[in-house]
Design a protein around this motif. Structure first.
Motif, mmCIF file in Angstrom:
data_model
loop_
_atom_site.group_PDB
_atom_site.id
_atom_site.type_symbol
_atom_site.label_atom_id
_atom_site.label_comp_id
_atom_site.label_asym_id
_atom_site.label_seq_id
_atom_site.Cartn_x
_atom_site.Cartn_y
_atom_site.Cartn_z
ATOM 1 N N LEU A 196 0.924 -1.187 0.021
ATOM 2 C CA LEU A 196 0.088 0.074 0.008
ATOM 3 C C LEU A 196 0.914 1.263 0.004
ATOM 4 O O LEU A 196 0.455 2.035 -0.703
ATOM 5 N N THR A 197 1.945 1.366 0.723
ATOM 6 C CA THR A 197 2.962 2.271 0.603
ATOM 7 C C THR A 197 3.387 2.513 -0.648
ATOM 8 O O THR A 197 3.671 3.789 -1.143
ATOM 9 N N GLN A 198 3.905 1.598 -1.353
ATOM 10 C CA GLN A 198 4.343 1.656 -2.728
ATOM 11 C C GLN A 198 3.431 2.093 -3.536
ATOM 12 O O GLN A 198 3.527 2.892 -4.471
ATOM 13 N N LEU A 199 2.125 1.804 -3.406
ATOM 14 C CA LEU A 199 1.017 2.297 -4.300
ATOM 15 C C LEU A 199 0.419 3.554 -4.179
ATOM 16 O O LEU A 199 0.288 4.212 -5.201
ATOM 17 N N ALA A 200 0.579 4.085 -2.784
ATOM 18 C CA ALA A 200 0.502 5.446 -2.626
ATOM 19 C C ALA A 200 1.616 6.340 -3.190
ATOM 20 O O ALA A 200 1.282 7.502 -3.840
ATOM 21 N N GLY A 201 2.826 5.804 -3.151
ATOM 22 C CA GLY A 201 4.035 6.853 -3.771
ATOM 23 C C GLY A 201 3.621 6.953 -5.255
ATOM 24 O O GLY A 201 3.784 7.841 -6.009
ATOM 25 N N ALA A 202 3.392 5.528 -5.781
ATOM 26 C CA ALA A 202 3.039 5.581 -7.272
ATOM 27 C C ALA A 202 1.855 6.589 -7.817
ATOM 28 O O ALA A 202 2.047 7.202 -8.657
ATOM 29 N N ALA A 203 0.901 6.667 -6.941
ATOM 30 C CA ALA A 203 -0.251 7.331 -7.213
ATOM 31 C C ALA A 203 0.098 8.756 -6.936
ATOM 32 O O ALA A 203 -0.425 9.641 -8.010
ATOM 33 N N SER A 204 1.010 8.899 -6.163
ATOM 34 C CA SER A 204 1.426 10.471 -6.130
ATOM 35 C C SER A 204 2.324 10.933 -7.438
ATOM 36 O O SER A 204 2.011 12.212 -7.712
ATOM 37 N N VAL A 205 3.122 10.097 -7.726
ATOM 38 C CA VAL A 205 3.858 10.401 -8.833
ATOM 39 C C VAL A 205 2.917 10.735 -10.145
ATOM 40 O O VAL A 205 3.081 11.383 -10.889
ATOM 41 N N LEU A 206 2.045 9.752 -10.235
ATOM 42 C CA LEU A 206 1.152 9.649 -11.360
ATOM 43 C C LEU A 206 0.220 10.907 -11.344
ATOM 44 O O LEU A 206 -0.015 11.485 -12.341
ATOM 45 N N ALA A 207 -0.338 11.409 -10.012
ATOM 46 C CA ALA A 207 -1.043 12.675 -9.972
ATOM 47 C C ALA A 207 -0.085 13.871 -10.352
ATOM 48 O O ALA A 207 -0.492 14.899 -11.383
#
Length: 222
Positions: A196-207
């Motif tokens: 979930l931590t990795q997913l949150a970081g990826a979502a931040s980069v994507l946004a």
């Protein structure tokens, strides 16, 4: 679309109807659970406590206050014949013991006090007797006791000991289930937290990358 929405609402109706019945049922279960606990603390049966609960609501007090008064009276009776509670009972002509010399049940003593208080004028003596019997909160019991023994006994029993014990057992099982579910949630969360931590970081980069795109491209992507 409207038909689908109406169908969805139609499926919700039984759920909402069940919830409408579940809320008062859970309220009754919680009240019975508390009454079972109070019966254990005071030594007075749930059936009698339910009568006192109705009398309490009619006289502007609460069953919790009545429970506290019974507990203090129990303490005073256990202190012996020279305690203020015993002296107050003697002054009212009430015996704390039966023919065999054993302490009488507290609820019956309270009903005897109600029988005496009903015929007594309100004032300093009644207030002093109430405090000697029930402690500092004794004055709060006076309106209830002024109803008299007959009026209190005529109030119907609204709860049985069997239901109160079942409610207590049910709530204990619910509390145990909640604790088990909480442990399961912690276990799952611990396992999923790195992902979930990795997913949150990826979502931040994507946004952040999406925000840098030209408006027309953002529209196409959306």
């Amino acid at each position: 679309g409207a038909a689908g929405l109406l169908s969805a609402f139609g499926q919700l109706v039984p759920v909402l109807s069940g919830a409408a019945f579940a809320v008062p049922a859970k309220t009754a279960i919680d009240a019975a659970h508390n009454m079972n606990d109070l019966a254990q603390k005071t030594g007075v049966s749930v059936e009698v406590l339910s009568q006192f609960a109705r009398a309490a609501s009619m006289s502007g007090t609460t069953i919790e206050a009545v429970g506290g008064a019974i507990t203090r009276l129990n303490r005073g009776l256990a202190a012996g014949g020279n305690a203020p509670a015993a002296e107050a009972l003697r002054s009212l002509g009430i015996s704390a013991t039966d023919a065999a010399g054993k302490l009488r049940s507290t609820d019956q003593i309270m009903l005897d006090v109600a029988d005496r208080f009903e015929g007594m004028p309100d004032g300093a003596r009644k207030g002093a007797l109430a405090m000697e019997l029930f402690g500092r909160g004794g004055a709060e019991m006076i309106p209830l006791l002024n109803m008299g023994r007959d009026a209190i006994e005529d109030l119907g029993v609204t709860m049985t000991g069997e239901f109160a014990r079942s409610a207590d057992e049910f709530n204990d099982k619910v509390a145990s289930l909640q604790a088990d579910l909480s442990r399961v949630g912690v276990t799952i969360g611990t396992a999923l937290l790195p992902a979930l931590t990795q997913l949150a970081g990826a979502a931040s980069v994507l946004a952040e990358g999406f925000g840098k795109l030209p408006r027309p491209v953002q529209g196409v992507v959306a």
